[in-house]
Design a protein around this motif. Structure first.
Motif, short mmCIF file in Angstrom:
data_model
loop_
_atom_site.label_atom_id
_atom_site.label_comp_id
_atom_site.label_asym_id
_atom_site.label_seq_id
_atom_site.Cartn_x
_atom_site.Cartn_y
_atom_site.Cartn_z
N THR A 84 0.77 -1.16 -0.03
CA THR A 84 0.00 -0.11 -0.12
C THR A 84 0.90 1.38 -0.03
OG1 THR A 84 -1.06 -1.38 1.59
CG2 THR A 84 -2.10 0.79 0.88
N GLN A 85 0.58 2.43 -0.98
CA GLN A 85 1.24 3.56 -0.78
C GLN A 85 0.62 4.74 -0.41
OE1 GLN A 85 2.20 3.59 -5.23
NE2 GLN A 85 4.33 3.37 -4.75
N SER A 86 1.00 5.74 0.31
CA SER A 86 0.33 6.81 0.63
C SER A 86 0.08 7.50 -0.55
CB SER A 86 1.23 7.71 1.47
OG SER A 86 2.21 8.26 1.14
N PRO A 87 -0.98 8.52 -0.35
CA PRO A 87 -1.20 9.38 -1.53
C PRO A 87 0.10 9.99 -2.29
CG PRO A 87 -2.86 9.85 -0.11
CD PRO A 87 -1.79 8.94 0.44
N ALA A 88 1.01 10.42 -1.30
CA ALA A 88 2.11 11.36 -1.68
C ALA A 88 3.07 10.32 -2.39
CB ALA A 88 2.97 11.71 -0.51
N ARG A 109 2.09 7.65 -3.92
CA ARG A 109 1.48 7.33 -5.14
C ARG A 109 1.85 8.36 -6.23
NH1 ARG A 109 -3.05 4.99 -3.21
NH2 ARG A 109 -4.18 6.96 -3.55
N GLY A 110 1.87 9.56 -5.99
CA GLY A 110 2.14 10.98 -6.73
C GLY A 110 3.31 10.77 -7.09
N ASP A 111 4.32 10.47 -6.42
CA ASP A 111 5.55 10.37 -6.87
C ASP A 111 5.82 9.23 -7.95
OD1 ASP A 111 7.10 12.22 -5.42
OD2 ASP A 111 7.51 11.02 -3.86
N ASP A 112 5.31 8.12 -7.60
CA ASP A 112 5.49 6.74 -8.44
C ASP A 112 4.83 7.12 -9.80
OD1 ASP A 112 6.28 4.29 -8.42
OD2 ASP A 112 4.18 3.65 -8.38
N MET A 113 3.54 8.06 -9.87
CA MET A 113 3.21 8.35 -11.17
C MET A 113 4.32 9.40 -11.98
SD MET A 113 0.78 6.72 -11.94
CE MET A 113 1.47 5.22 -10.95
N ARG A 114 4.79 10.32 -11.23
CA ARG A 114 5.72 11.07 -11.74
C ARG A 114 7.02 10.26 -12.24
NH1 ARG A 114 7.41 14.08 -7.31
NH2 ARG A 114 8.67 15.71 -8.72
N VAL A 115 7.37 9.21 -11.62
CA VAL A 115 8.40 8.42 -11.97
C VAL A 115 7.93 7.79 -13.22
CG1 VAL A 115 9.97 6.48 -11.56
CG2 VAL A 115 9.34 8.08 -9.65
N ALA A 116 6.88 7.43 -13.21
CA ALA A 116 6.55 6.58 -14.55
C ALA A 116 6.55 7.51 -15.70
CB ALA A 116 4.93 6.05 -14.32
N GLU A 117 5.72 8.81 -15.67
CA GLU A 117 5.96 9.67 -16.57
C GLU A 117 7.14 10.18 -17.16
OE1 GLU A 117 3.80 12.87 -14.15
OE2 GLU A 117 2.30 13.00 -15.79
N TYR A 118 8.24 10.15 -16.12
CA TYR A 118 9.53 10.43 -16.70
C TYR A 118 10.20 9.22 -17.37
CZ TYR A 118 14.56 10.97 -16.28
OH TYR A 118 15.85 11.35 -16.45
N VAL A 119 9.71 8.02 -16.86
CA VAL A 119 10.32 6.73 -17.55
C VAL A 119 9.90 6.67 -19.04
CG1 VAL A 119 10.11 4.18 -17.73
CG2 VAL A 119 10.76 5.40 -15.77
N ILE A 120 8.44 6.89 -19.24
CA ILE A 120 8.00 6.86 -20.53
C ILE A 120 8.23 8.27 -21.36
CG2 ILE A 120 6.23 5.12 -20.00
CD1 ILE A 120 4.12 7.44 -20.37
#
Lengths: 231, 179
Positions: free
Chosen positions: A2-6, A8-19
């Motif tokens: 489980t991830q905190s909202p923060a 999760r936000g970081d994780d999405m930014r990482v994914a955006e960076y990767v793609i």
């Protein structure tokens, strides 16, 4: 997990960076954050490993021949004197056994004639590994410097113990080349008299007390071995 | 291409072994060059990029061994980031479709490095769980280097809307990948 909202936000930014969808300025800002945040870098690696199979959709295209020359020129100054085809995989794969034998004769003649087209020094490499890959070391002998460069890719000695490197030539007793540096990479200087023994010999690593073997011969278990190859 | 073999080559490159560097180049240049071509859509730019990439590989190989990356992921990430940074910093981002077609028709290299098939099935099957448009957007971003702006133009939607649904797609993708 489980991830905190923060998170999760970081994780999405990482994914955006990767793609790679982010605008240039946002990429730069994010790269600065990455360099100081190991948690982000760990997420980055996870996403990279997830996505890498998509790169197989791209049909491979061999880079033009001059590219390697330009790269080597940038890195090493003047291009290597060794002819390109000696290093070419396609060349080696394409040789039949018979042509390989003919090639060996031709090359040795070439060397005996004293041509300097090939590297003047003899460099060697050995890859030492344990059966279970628990210990793995790559050693590279640089003739110009008379040094063995070491990169211990896997394995660390037990507490209070060290790894010692040995040169084994045929049935002769092992010759100590020194205790491996505690860092992952390092160098050992090879005594000039030992250089002639490298060709066709074996390197081995044994487990020894701090300071190295007290007897001059391996006292602990031999943990990994590897053949020395001329390159 | 065995993963171990590539790892060993990178470990030797970390020791500044030039022969290993050449072997690594031989085995991976087709993969990395094609990644750069696909993103940059320009041969000269891709040639510049791939040169820079191998210089970075030579200079950073020591970091690879402790990074935990699989070798091809590490190498491809260097290539993709270099290409994407060049693309994003380039003023004129017009896409030349003829160029893409020309690039795609180049001969494939039999020595191509490819990724394990089980992993491939995994990300592809998870993408298949997304709406086709959304899956295609993720692929185009990763493979073709499409920016949010290009995706917005392509799907004729406001940029922020595209960003919202792409992020949502990435979240669903992640949930699937971690199942």
């Amino acid at each position: 997990m489980t991830q905190s909202p923060a998170e999760r936000g970081d994780d999405m930014r990482v994914a955006e960076y990767v793609i790679g969808v982010l605008p240039f300025d946002e990429r730069l800002v994010f790269e600065r954050e990455l360099s100081s945040n190991s948690a982000l870098r760990a997420q980055l690696r996870v996403w990279e490993e997830h996505f890498i199979p998509l790169s197989d959709d791209i049909a491979p295209v061999v880079a033009p021949r001059h590219i390697l020359d330009s790269i080597e020129n940038r890195l090493f100054g003047k291009p290597e004197v060794q002819p390109n085809w000696l290093q070419s995989l396609t060349f080696w794969r394409g040789l039949s056994f018979a042509s390989l034998a003919a090639f060996a004769i031709a090359t040795s003649l070439y060397i005996q004639q004293g041509k300097t087209g090939l590297n003047s020094g003899e460099n060697y490499v050995a890859e030492l590994s344990a059966a279970n890959d628990a210990l793995k070391l790559v050693a590279y002998y640089d003739d110009q410097k008379g040094q063995i460069k070491l990169n211990r890719v896997a394995g660390t000695p037990a507490t209070g113990r060290v790894f010692e490197l040995w040169l084994i030539e045929g049935k002769n007793p092992p010759i100590s080349l020194g205790v491996l540096p505690s860092a992952q990479t390092g160098t050992l200087t090879l005594q000039a008299s030992l250089k002639a023994k490298l060709s066709g010999a074996v390197l081995a690593i044994s487990d020894e007390p701090t300071g190295g073997s007290p007897t001059g011969q391996p006292t602990g278990a031999v943990l990994a071995t590897g053949n020395i190859h001329a390159i | 291409m065995a993963t171990n073999e590539l790892s060993d080559l990178i470990a030797r490159v970390a020791l500044k072994d030039r022969a290993a560097f050449r072997l690594l180049y031989d085995r991976t240049n087709a993969k990395l060059f094609s990644v750069a071509l696909r993103i940059l859509r320009d041969r000269a730019a891709a040639e510049d990029s791939v040169q820079e990439v191998y210089v970075k590989i030579w200079n950073n190989a020591e970091k690879y061994t402790v990074s935990g990356y699989s070798p091809i992921t590490w190498l491809a990430a260097i290539a993709r980031y270099d290409a994407i940074d060049r693309l994003r910093s380039r003023k004129n981002q017009a896409v030349d479709l003829d160029e893409i077609a020309e690039v795609a028709s180049d001969a494939a290299d039999p020595e191509a490095v490819s990724v394990e098939t089980s992993e491939m099935r995994r990300v592809n099957s998870c993408l298949n769980e997304l709406k086709p448009d959304h899956a295609q957007a993720v692929r185009s971003a990763y493979v073709d280097g499409f920016s949010y702006q290009e995706l917005a133009d392509r799907y004729k939607m406001p940029l922020n809307t595209v960003r919202t649904w792409l992020r949502r797609s990435l979240q669903s993708l992640k949930a699937c990948l971690e199942r």
